[in-house]
Design an enzyme around this catalytic site. Structure first.
Site, PDB file in Angstrom:
ATOM      1  CG  ASP A  52      85.302 -19.134  28.883  1.00 47.78           C
ATOM      2  OD1 ASP A  52      84.499 -19.081  27.943  1.00 47.78           O
ATOM      3  OD2 ASP A  52      85.671 -18.136  29.536  1.00 47.78           O
ATOM      4  CG  HIS A  83      81.603 -19.706  18.877  1.00 46.81           C
ATOM      5  ND1 HIS A  83      82.595 -18.823  18.559  1.00 46.81           N
ATOM      6  CD2 HIS A  83      80.941 -19.956  17.728  1.00 46.81           C
ATOM      7  CE1 HIS A  83      82.515 -18.525  17.270  1.00 46.81           C
ATOM      8  NE2 HIS A  83      81.518 -19.212  16.742  1.00 46.81           N
TER       9      HIS A  83
HETATM   10  C1  GDG Z   1      81.602 -17.471  23.745  1.00 47.70           C
HETATM   11  C2  GDG Z   1      82.256 -18.571  24.585  1.00 47.70           C
HETATM   12  C3  GDG Z   1      84.395 -18.108  23.398  1.00 47.70           C
HETATM   13  C4  GDG Z   1      83.146  -7.835  27.216  1.00 47.70           C
HETATM   14  N1  GDG Z   1      82.761  -6.740  27.869  1.00 47.70           N
HETATM   15  C5  GDG Z   1      82.616  -5.763  26.967  1.00 47.70           C
HETATM   16  C6  GDG Z   1      82.953  -6.272  25.728  1.00 47.70           C
HETATM   17  N2  GDG Z   1      83.267  -7.557  25.913  1.00 47.70           N
HETATM   18  C7  GDG Z   1      83.713  -8.485  24.854  1.00 47.70           C
HETATM   19  C8  GDG Z   1      85.135  -8.940  25.086  1.00 47.70           C
HETATM   20  C9  GDG Z   1      85.171 -10.247  24.329  1.00 47.70           C
HETATM   21  C10 GDG Z   1      83.736 -10.741  24.434  1.00 47.70           C
HETATM   22  O1  GDG Z   1      82.932  -9.668  24.884  1.00 47.70           O
HETATM   23  C11 GDG Z   1      83.585 -11.887  25.444  1.00 47.70           C
HETATM   24  O2  GDG Z   1      84.101 -13.051  24.872  1.00 47.70           O
HETATM   25  P1  GDG Z   1      84.475 -14.343  25.683  1.00 47.70           P
HETATM   26  O3  GDG Z   1      85.222 -15.231  24.810  1.00 47.70           O
HETATM   27  O4  GDG Z   1      85.228 -13.953  26.882  1.00 47.70           O
HETATM   28  O5  GDG Z   1      83.103 -15.002  26.175  1.00 47.70           O
HETATM   29  P2  GDG Z   1      81.597 -15.359  25.621  1.00 47.70           P
HETATM   30  O6  GDG Z   1      80.799 -14.151  25.356  1.00 47.70           O
HETATM   31  O7  GDG Z   1      81.036 -16.265  26.649  1.00 47.70           O
HETATM   32  O8  GDG Z   1      81.799 -16.132  24.250  1.00 47.70           O
HETATM   33  C12 GDG Z   1      83.728 -18.280  24.753  1.00 47.70           C
HETATM   34  C13 GDG Z   1      83.645 -17.129  22.533  1.00 47.70           C
HETATM   35  O9  GDG Z   1      82.266 -17.469  22.441  1.00 47.70           O
HETATM   36  C14 GDG Z   1      84.222 -17.073  21.120  1.00 47.70           C
HETATM   37  O10 GDG Z   1      84.196 -18.310  20.517  1.00 47.70           O
HETATM   38  O11 GDG Z   1      85.697 -17.608  23.598  1.00 47.70           O
HETATM   39  O12 GDG Z   1      84.337 -19.334  25.450  1.00 47.70           O
HETATM   40  O13 GDG Z   1      81.628 -18.687  25.845  1.00 47.70           O
HETATM   41  O14 GDG Z   1      85.492 -10.040  22.988  1.00 47.70           O
HETATM   42  O15 GDG Z   1      85.990  -7.956  24.607  1.00 47.70           O
HETATM   43  N3  GDG Z   1      82.949  -5.535  24.615  1.00 47.70           N
HETATM   44  C15 GDG Z   1      82.609  -4.223  24.715  1.00 47.70           C
HETATM   45  N4  GDG Z   1      82.238  -3.676  25.904  1.00 47.70           N
HETATM   46  C16 GDG Z   1      82.227  -4.393  27.045  1.00 47.70           C
HETATM   47  O16 GDG Z   1      81.889  -3.893  28.103  1.00 47.70           O
HETATM   48  N5  GDG Z   1      82.630  -3.449  23.617  1.00 47.70           N
END
Ligand code: GDG
Length: 745
Positions: free
Chosen positions: A374, A167
């Site tokens: 990212d 990821h």
């Molecule tokens: C890794 C990789 C890759 C955020 N705040 C809240 C909340 N979120 C959810 C978002 C989103 C998720 O968390 C964050 O996903 P990201 O993709 O932005 O980042 P990482 O956690 O670093 O994920 C990344 C991912 O894996 C998937 O392969 O995209 O690059 O680093 O879904 O919505 N959810 C809730 N409350 C919050 O306050 N419920």
């Protein structure tokens, strides 16, 4: 009959744990991965293995936990404090995470943590084993915490379908090389059949690491590992589009979104949502926002930056420091630029329910994602999915994986404060019709490549790879194939063995002259030739003088320089004198030019061919120069009736009248065999495989694309196959002592 089972494995199980009325409750997670895989792991018989988060150590509760989790098809791997510290915080988050996000100086190399990482990966492997998986089951392993697991599972289940998805980004191999345990990590991943990443670049970086660090041969995106074809591919992860789009359209969310907008006095609303992490570029973005307020005072009071930071890993020192830094930066901007009625930044360090997130997405005029690095970034896709009915602009870092798909976003280099500032201004002022047009394109992409589609195409490909591997196995020379070749061998009375030399009879040497035959090879060949029904033909690109030196005293037929010279039937050498060599002057000139530019490259002149060898050149550079050389030579090829051969670390040019296919057919016409066996590893041997009669047994050394019927995995296996025929002679001689048929020969 036992049903086929799918096992998903990730560091964390997809659940939230809540304690209500003194009892533990497990609430399945709503995260993207959990939703995408929901349709799989929730099916009867399938399971998800992972760490359940906190679990009290007391055994009674552990049993209770297991039973409750089992109802949800979840299998917990319990970790001790020490394991969590070493494997998760120490190794995963203080070595792999910073290195994979290009923060070399943040990495803390600690051998104890590495040992614990190995130990915990082993623990996960044991948890998988406890599920008693069968060889027909599918396993899908997720992410960098479990890089050693694919190989650990493979050792227990050699033919199981194993997929791995990373990821986070995979760094360029020169960065990856910094990790002291890099070879072990790659070998761990190579236990999988399909290794997937979000972007093409990540995949290429991984493939480069495999070739540059482990020296593995590679064909396009396929690596050959212990006789198994392993594929590295690109599968950008999607989100649950329908969930975000429907939530955004619901009356309750629309209402909440209006409330938010009103609360911020309908100012332009810039939204940022990140997990607390230095890879997300939060500080850089705050600096850019400050610079916007400084350079464009007219925007003050007209905009608001809403920054939600979700708590994460705050036991790791770097994260604690980052949190403090964000606090300071937000405080600084709000205190310097804020007014009675206006706070430039609304900052929350918290986690909100999904509904609140959705309302924020709907309310936001701009979503600003400035990750320094990212893997994908799902926030920007969630924003897009929430914008079917209302305008909005996405400003997206070009270093987030999502930038490769969302081409209509305003893309910025996250290290450039100027670019972020200008992009923000452009976004704030963008006319609504342009917003709609750009957003529509992004919506279509996020809708189509949603998380269910991602899961479906990943599993389809994994199954396709398994069937490709099966077909390859059928072509591989194993005992059944040997039995059927043996049968044909025994039935024949006059057998020809075409044996290529380099890469087939002898392994690859950096120094071409060092590749002389070994005593044991001589013994094997002698034994094979000792049967009067067998005739060996050494067929090689080597000069005839070399073959004469090595095999001149033997009874073998020798064919040198791809057929330019041969020594049968009278055992003296004769060349193809009518072939012109005028072309050698311009070709040699070009080859010398490239040899002078490339340390380690040399030009070899043979009677009817010229070869540019780069075995001793720097890895990668030799490859690059050889491609340039091929481009420079190409225009000479048709005019002079030449053939250009790209062999193993050699580019060879020769007259197209000469090739191993024609040469082999001349031997066949002379000898009239009733059994033909041909083996070779190189592009030049393909001519032989193509031209020999259909009933010939043709074997390629190495599992590469080939016109040969069969393949052996390695040069060693090639010799042992020849040895097998040679020993077959012994059996045959003893078995046929009473056999008039063979005694006649
Ligand atoms: C890794 C990789 C890759 C955020 N705040 C809240 C909340 N979120 C959810 C978002 C989103 C998720 O968390 C964050 O996903 P990201 O993709 O932005 O980042 P990482 O956690 O670093 O994920 C990344 C991912 O894996 C998937 O392969 O995209 O690059 O680093 O879904 O919505 N959810 C809730 N409350 C919050 O306050 N419920």
């Amino acid at each position: 009959m036992r049903n086929k089972k799918t096992i998903i494995i990730s560091n964390r199980l997809p659940l939230r744990v809540e304690r209500r009325d003194g009892e533990l409750h497990f609430i399945p997670s709503e995260g993207g991965l959990a939703t995408g895989l929901g349709s799989i792991y929730q099916q009867e018989g399938n399971i998800w293995v992972g760490w359940p988060g906190f679990v009290p150590e007391n055994e009674q509760e552990e049993i209770l936990t297991r039973a409750k989790l089992a109802e949800l098809n979840l299998v917990p791997v319990f970790l001790t404090e020490e394991e969590l510290q070493g494997y998760y915080e120490g190794f995963s988050n203080e070595v792999l995470w910073p290195i994979f996000h290009y923060r070399l100086s943040y990495a803390v190399y600690n051998t104890d943590n590495w040992h614990i990482y190995q130990q915990v990966n082993r623990k996960f492997a044991e948890a998988v084993n406890e599920q008693q998986p069968g060889d027909k089951d599918d396993v899908w392993i997720h992410d960098y915490q479990l890089m050693l697991l694919p190989q650990m599972v493979r050792e227990q289940h050699p033919s199981m379908a194993i997929g791995y998805f990373q990821h986070i980004p995979f760094p360029p191999d020169e960065v990856f090389r910094c990790i002291p345990w890099r070879d072990e990590l790659i070998k761990g991943l190579l236990g999988a059949d399909l290794i997937a990443f979000h972007t093409y670049n990540d995949t290429q970086h991984f493939l480069n690491a495999c070739t540059h660090l482990l020296g593995l041969p590679i064909q396009n995106n396929c690596l050959h590992v212990d006789g198994r074809s392993v594929y590295a591919e690109v599968y950008p992860m999607g989100i649950d589009f329908d969930k975000f789009s429907q939530l955004a359209k619901s009356a309750a969310i629309q209402e909440r979104s209006r409330e938010i907008k009103n609360y911020y006095k309908n100012r332009k609303f810039i939204l940022c949502i990140d997990r607390l992490d230095y890879s997300k570029g939060i500080i850089e973005r705050l600096q850019a926002y400050e610079s916007l307020l400084q350079e464009h005072p007219e925007l003050r009071e007209k905009i608001v930056l809403y920054q939600l930071v979700v708590p994460s890993r705050d036991t790791v020192p770097q994260y604690r420091l980052l949190r403090d830094e964000i606090d300071r930066a937000v405080g600084h901007i709000n205190s310097i630029y804020g007014m009675n009625e206006w706070q430039p930044i609304a900052y929350y360090y918290n986690s909100f329910p999904l509904e609140e997130l959705s309302a924020l997405y709907v309310a936001a005029d701009v979503c600003l994602v400035t990750s320094i690095r990212d893997g994908m970034n799902l926030v920007c896709k969630e924003y897009v999915a929430s914008k079917e009915d209302n305008p909005g602009v996405l400003v997206l870092s070009e270093l987030a994986g999502a930038s490769k798909e969302l081409l209509e976003a305003i893309q910025v280099n996250p290290n450039s404060i100027d670019q972020i500032r200008q992009a923000l201004k452009q976004a704030i002022e963008m006319p609504e019709d342009e917003q709609q047009r750009r957003m529509q394109d992004s919506i279509e992409i996020v809708r189509k490549f949603n998380v269910r589609h991602w899961v479906k195409i990943f599993f389809n490909r994994l199954h396709e790879i398994k069937s490709l591997q099966k077909q390859e196995m059928a072509r591989r020379v194993r005992s059944e194939v040997k039995d059927s070749i043996s049968k044909a061998y025994r039935e024949a009375k006059k057998r020809l063995f075409f044996l290529d030399y380099d890469g087939t009879l002898i392994g690859f040497h950096k120094d071409a002259d060092a590749a002389s035959p070994t005593e044991s090879l001589y013994r094997t060949l002698e034994l094979l030739q000792s049967n009067p029904a067998n005739q060996i033909v050494i067929i090689s690109g080597r000069p005839h003088e070399t073959l004469e030196r090595w095999f001149g005293k033997k009874d073998y037929f020798l064919v040198a320089e791809h057929g330019a010279w041969s020594n049968y039937p009278e055992h003296h050498w004769h060349g193809k004198n009518h072939i012109s060599t005028r072309w050698k002057i311009p070709v040699k000139h070009i080859m010398n030019k490239f040899a002078n530019r490339t340390a380690g490259a040399i030009v070899e002149e043979k009677t009817y061919s010229l070869a540019w060898h780069y075995r001793k050149a720097q890895n990668g550079l030799g490859q690059l120069r050889s491609q340039e050389l091929v481009d420079s030579l190409r225009y000479l090829i048709p005019d002079h009736g030449l053939q250009l051969l790209m062999g193993d670390k050699v580019i060879e040019v020769k007259s197209s009248e000469l090739n191993k296919g024609k040469a082999a057919m001349e031997v066949v016409a002379h000898y009239k065999p009733d059994f033909i066996f041909a083996i070779g590893d190189d592009a030049t041997d393909e001519d032989m495989f193509l031209e020999l009669p259909e009933e010939a047994i043709t074997v390629k050394v190495g599992n590469k694309k080939s016109a040969a019927q069969y393949y052996v995995e390695s040069q060693e296996e090639a010799v042992s196959l020849i040895d097998y025929f040679a020993t077959e002679n012994l059996d045959e001689t003893s078995a046929d002592n009473n056999n008039a048929h063979f005694q006649k020969l």
